[in-house]
Motif scaffolding. Sequence first.
Motif, PDB file in Angstrom:
ATOM      1  N   TYR A   1      -5.474  -0.071   3.025  1.00 14.84           N
ATOM      2  CA  TYR A   1      -4.561   1.062   3.060  1.00 14.84           C
ATOM      3  C   TYR A   1      -4.719   1.670   4.454  1.00 14.84           C
ATOM      4  CZ  TYR A   1      -8.822   3.732   2.394  1.00 14.84           C
ATOM      5  OH  TYR A   1     -10.091   4.231   2.541  1.00 14.84           O
TER       6      TYR A   1
ATOM      7  N   SER B   1      -4.424   1.342  -2.037  1.00 15.90           N
ATOM      8  CA  SER B   1      -4.174  -0.056  -1.717  1.00 15.90           C
ATOM      9  C   SER B   1      -3.252  -0.660  -2.758  1.00 15.90           C
ATOM     10  CB  SER B   1      -5.505  -0.819  -1.688  1.00 15.90           C
ATOM     11  OG  SER B   1      -6.088  -0.814  -2.991  1.00 15.90           O
TER      12      SER B   1
ATOM     13  N   ALA C   1      -3.773   7.886  -0.183  1.00 17.26           N
ATOM     14  CA  ALA C   1      -3.272   6.520  -0.098  1.00 17.26           C
ATOM     15  C   ALA C   1      -3.933   5.658  -1.157  1.00 17.26           C
ATOM     16  CB  ALA C   1      -3.527   5.932   1.286  1.00 17.26           C
TER      17      ALA C   1
ATOM     18  N   ALA D   1       0.863  -1.167   0.000  1.00 11.91           N
ATOM     19  CA  ALA D   1       0.000   0.000   0.000  1.00 11.91           C
ATOM     20  C   ALA D   1       0.905   1.223   0.000  1.00 11.91           C
ATOM     21  CB  ALA D   1      -0.899   0.007   1.223  1.00 11.91           C
TER      22      ALA D   1
END
Length: 128
Positions: free
Chosen positions: A108, A53, A51, A34
């Motif tokens: 994440y 994943s 962010a 991540a």
Amino acid sequence: VQLQAFGGGLVQAGGSLRLSCAASASGRGFMRLAMAWFRQAPGKERDYVAASSWSGRSTDYADFVKGRFAISRDEGKNTVYLQMNSLKPEDTGVYYCAAKVMDYSSDYTPFQFEYEYWGQGTLVTVSS
């Protein structure tokens, strides 16, 4: 895992920049990492920006960048990007990329203390 962030620079308010973060990870490669971006404005603490994943199917953004920034990743290049549009002077700061091994493809985290690997940072300056 080593992370190399680049793409920062000086831009006028309203302009765009794309940051890149290249990951070098022996064995595991880019899989199961991540990735996230954080930033630190002068004299302030480091803040979460976005962010992704490791599958790329889940993304998340801080409220102050929603609709302006976009995080994406290129598995073939082991690189994560942060496209920044409609930049504001308050977006000025050093941008850091970070990585964390995740067990699940959709996971994440926005919490910087959870990230295991960090890049060196790239400076973004937005002039008014």
